[in-house]
Design a protein around this motif. Structure first.
Motif, PDB file in Angstrom:
ATOM      1  N   UNK A  19       8.233  53.780  97.419  1.00  0.00           N
ATOM      2  CA  UNK A  19       8.076  52.328  97.287  1.00  0.00           C
ATOM      3  C   UNK A  19       6.832  51.935  96.499  1.00  0.00           C
ATOM      4  N   UNK A  20       5.747  52.669  96.672  1.00  0.00           N
ATOM      5  CA  UNK A  20       4.531  52.251  95.982  1.00  0.00           C
ATOM      6  C   UNK A  20       4.581  52.530  94.485  1.00  0.00           C
ATOM      7  N   UNK A  21       5.646  53.157  94.019  1.00  0.00           N
ATOM      8  CA  UNK A  21       5.855  53.321  92.581  1.00  0.00           C
ATOM      9  C   UNK A  21       6.687  52.160  92.016  1.00  0.00           C
ATOM     10  N   UNK A  59       0.858  43.192  80.154  1.00  0.00           N
ATOM     11  CA  UNK A  59       0.144  43.503  78.918  1.00  0.00           C
ATOM     12  C   UNK A  59      -0.776  44.699  79.095  1.00  0.00           C
ATOM     13  N   UNK A  60      -1.206  44.951  80.318  1.00  0.00           N
ATOM     14  CA  UNK A  60      -1.955  46.165  80.642  1.00  0.00           C
ATOM     15  C   UNK A  60      -0.949  47.284  80.889  1.00  0.00           C
ATOM     16  N   UNK A  61      -1.396  48.510  80.899  1.00  0.00           N
ATOM     17  CA  UNK A  61      -0.514  49.654  81.142  1.00  0.00           C
ATOM     18  C   UNK A  61      -0.400  49.879  82.650  1.00  0.00           C
ATOM     19  N   UNK A  62       0.731  49.504  83.262  1.00  0.00           N
ATOM     20  CA  UNK A  62       0.848  49.640  84.715  1.00  0.00           C
ATOM     21  C   UNK A  62       0.952  51.094  85.194  1.00  0.00           C
ATOM     22  N   UNK A  63       1.121  52.039  84.271  1.00  0.00           N
ATOM     23  CA  UNK A  63       1.183  53.444  84.679  1.00  0.00           C
ATOM     24  C   UNK A  63      -0.215  54.040  84.888  1.00  0.00           C
ATOM     25  N   UNK A  64      -1.254  53.286  84.542  1.00  0.00           N
ATOM     26  CA  UNK A  64      -2.637  53.731  84.702  1.00  0.00           C
ATOM     27  C   UNK A  64      -3.214  53.077  85.961  1.00  0.00           C
ATOM     28  N   UNK A  65      -3.666  53.891  86.899  1.00  0.00           N
ATOM     29  CA  UNK A  65      -4.190  53.359  88.161  1.00  0.00           C
ATOM     30  C   UNK A  65      -5.314  52.349  87.958  1.00  0.00           C
TER      31      UNK A  65
END
Length: 115
Positions: A19-21, A59-65
Motif C-alpha cells: 500500500x505504501x507504494x 512535477x517532482x519525481x515521486x520515485x525518489x524518497x
C-alpha cells in the motif's frame, strides 16, 4: 507553534508494504498523496504501527524518497483526496483538516469584553 506531521496509530493492514507504494494524484492540491507506515510491534497477532500522511508535489519525481514530505497542515481543499485515501488505505485523516477560527472563536475562549 510549529506544525507536527499528521499521523494515526493503527493496526496495520496485511498489505501495508504494498500500500505504501500507492500514490494518489490530486489536481486540486497539485500533489501526489500517499500513506507510509512504521511498524511498531505485534499485539495479539496484530501488527501495530503508525500511518503517516505524505505528499509530493506533481512535477517532482515521486520515485525518489526525498521528494516526499510529511503533511503537517491540510485544509478543506484536501477533502476529496482524503476520501480517496480512506477508501484505498482504510485510514481516515479527515479529522486533521485545519479550520480557521473566526473572530468570535478565539482559543482559548476569553471572557474579556470589548470596551
Amino acid at each position: 507553534m510549529p506544525a507536527s506531521p499528521i499521523t494515526k496509530e493503527i493496526t496495520l493492514p496485511d498489505n501495508w508494504v504494498q500500500l505504501q507504494k500507492t500514490m494518489i494524484p490530486d489536481q486540486a492540491t497539485g500533489c501526489y498523496w500517499s500513506v507510509w507506515y512504521d511498524y511498531d510491534m505485534d499485539v495479539d497477532d496484530r501488527k501495530k504501527g503508525t500511518a503517516w500522511l505524505m505528499w509530493c508535489a506533481i512535477g517532482e519525481d515521486p520515485s525518489v524518497n526525498d521528494s516526499w514530505g510529511h503533511a503537517e497542515e491540510i485544509d478543506d481543499s484536501c477533502r476529496n483526496v482524503l476520501t480517496a485515501i480512506e477508501s484505498v488505505y482504510g485510514v481516515s485523516f479527515h479529522d486533521s483538516i485545519w479550520v480557521e477560527m473566526g473572530k468570535e472563536e478565539a482559543f482559548p475562549h476569553s471572557n474579556r469584553h470589548n470596551l
